[in-house]
Design a protein around this motif. Structure first.
Motif, mmCIF file in Angstrom:
data_model
loop_
_atom_site.group_PDB
_atom_site.id
_atom_site.type_symbol
_atom_site.label_atom_id
_atom_site.label_comp_id
_atom_site.label_asym_id
_atom_site.label_seq_id
_atom_site.Cartn_x
_atom_site.Cartn_y
_atom_site.Cartn_z
ATOM 1 N N ARG A 119 0.827 -1.215 0.000
ATOM 2 C CA ARG A 119 0.000 0.000 0.000
ATOM 3 C C ARG A 119 0.859 1.262 0.000
ATOM 4 O O ARG A 119 0.497 2.257 -0.636
ATOM 5 C CB ARG A 119 -0.940 0.010 1.216
ATOM 6 N N LEU A 120 1.990 1.246 0.694
ATOM 7 C CA LEU A 120 2.873 2.402 0.647
ATOM 8 C C LEU A 120 3.537 2.548 -0.714
ATOM 9 O O LEU A 120 3.782 3.663 -1.181
ATOM 10 C CB LEU A 120 3.914 2.338 1.776
ATOM 11 N N GLN A 121 3.813 1.426 -1.356
ATOM 12 C CA GLN A 121 4.363 1.481 -2.709
ATOM 13 C C GLN A 121 3.349 2.055 -3.697
ATOM 14 O O GLN A 121 3.688 2.871 -4.558
ATOM 15 C CB GLN A 121 4.793 0.086 -3.162
ATOM 16 N N ASN A 123 0.751 3.993 -3.045
ATOM 17 C CA ASN A 123 0.193 5.308 -2.729
ATOM 18 C C ASN A 123 1.205 6.409 -2.416
ATOM 19 O O ASN A 123 0.839 7.588 -2.470
ATOM 20 C CB ASN A 123 -0.774 5.167 -1.553
ATOM 21 N N LEU A 124 2.436 6.056 -2.093
ATOM 22 C CA LEU A 124 3.396 7.081 -1.667
ATOM 23 C C LEU A 124 4.746 6.998 -2.368
ATOM 24 O O LEU A 124 5.231 7.992 -2.913
ATOM 25 C CB LEU A 124 3.609 6.979 -0.147
ATOM 26 N N ARG A 125 5.362 5.827 -2.386
ATOM 27 C CA ARG A 125 6.759 5.719 -2.807
ATOM 28 C C ARG A 125 7.003 6.263 -4.205
ATOM 29 O O ARG A 125 7.988 6.980 -4.449
ATOM 30 C CB ARG A 125 7.213 4.258 -2.709
ATOM 31 N N TYR A 164 -3.434 3.225 3.805
ATOM 32 C CA TYR A 164 -3.733 4.268 2.821
ATOM 33 C C TYR A 164 -3.617 5.655 3.437
ATOM 34 O O TYR A 164 -2.943 6.536 2.885
ATOM 35 C CB TYR A 164 -5.132 4.060 2.244
ATOM 36 N N ALA A 167 -0.036 6.670 4.157
ATOM 37 C CA ALA A 167 0.673 7.085 2.936
ATOM 38 C C ALA A 167 0.259 8.484 2.524
ATOM 39 O O ALA A 167 1.105 9.326 2.184
ATOM 40 C CB ALA A 167 0.395 6.087 1.813
ATOM 41 N N LYS A 168 -1.037 8.750 2.567
ATOM 42 C CA LYS A 168 -1.524 10.053 2.117
ATOM 43 C C LYS A 168 -1.085 11.185 3.040
ATOM 44 O O LYS A 168 -0.816 12.301 2.591
ATOM 45 C CB LYS A 168 -3.049 10.014 1.995
#
Length: 257
Positions: A119-121, A123-125, A164, A167-168
């Motif tokens: 999920r971090l990949q 939504n953020l990375r 999620y 990350a946001k």
């Protein structure tokens, strides 16, 4: 209320723009709006059919075809290669729109280490590494604009998707860090924070009569938000009209938060 034509930003004509997640929803509208400005567009999405559909929609309106590449943004090397290939097609990028995300719900007690990392990949990375790849192009060009996408979900304290919202929330910190580091290079970095936008996915999966009634009570403006409402904010942040605007969040939520 009388309808008005959308603004045209002369500074966006022929500007090279890279957009992630342009194959549907808000991202598709962002692609279409930059096409109306005469920008030279490259966009990516994991959904090949959706990406091709957006290309056809843009062309059907008489605009130049944007360049679409299928890309899984979890694969950073593939992302970097696609950015390089896109720059060969349209020239060095001076606008980056980090739109791609996936707001899949997930109960806290079901989250595994692998799912959290995924999920971090998703939504953020990739937002960081897309910026890292494009910032040298912006420096060489004398400046640029990065528009990241956050979310109203964590501002509202929404539960049921902890990876999620984490990350946001991180994207807003990333925005301020990049703005500070690269402001001397005339690179502006801002974050758009959408409210509840009526994309096809949102309508299909989560919009209920009860949910809509609650939303209208909570929003200051009593109209449903559309992807175009967000895309118009992105255009302004990318254009020279906002040349002294950086390191901030811009809520497009009809006064929901």
């Amino acid at each position: 209320m009388t309808a008005h034509a959308n603004a045209i930003y002369p500074s966006l004509k022929d500007r090279a723009v890279f957009i992630t997640g342009g194959g549907g929803g808000i991202g598709a509208s962002v692609v279409q709006h930059f096409a109306e400005q005469g920008s030279r567009i490259v966009f990516v999405d994991i959904d090949a059919a959706g990406g091709q559909r957006v290309v056809e929609q843009v062309m059907a309106k008489g605009h130049a075809a944007p360049h679409f590449f299928q890309c899984d943004l979890r694969d950073i090397e593939a992302l970097k290669a696609t950015i390089a290939k896109g720059a060969e097609a349209v020239g060095p990028f001076t606008v980056l729109v980090n739109n791609a995300a996936h707001d899949e719900r997930h109960p806290t007690m079901d989250v595994t280490v692998e799912y959290w990392e995924d999920r971090l990949q998703v939504n953020l990375r990739h937002q960081f590494f897309a910026a890292q790849a494009i910032i040298p192009m912006m420096k060489a060009a004398g400046g640029g604009a990065i528009v990241n996408f956050g979310s109203s979900s964590w501002h509202k304290g929404q539960g049921g998707m902890p990876a999620y919202v984490t990350a946001k929330a991180g994207i807003e910190a990333l925005t301020r860090s990049l703005a500070r580091d690269f402001g001397p290079d005339n690179i502006r970095v801002n974050c758009v924070v959408p409210g509840w936008i009526m994309t096809e996915r949102q309508i299909e999966k989560w919009l209920t009569p009860e949910g809509e009634e609650t939303l209208m009570k909570q929003q200051c403006l009593k109209q449903k938000l559309t992807p175009a409402d967000v895309a118009r904010m992105v255009l302004w942040l990318a254009a020279d009209d906002s040349r002294m605007v950086t390191s901030h969040n811009f809520f497009v939520d009809a006064g929901w938060i």
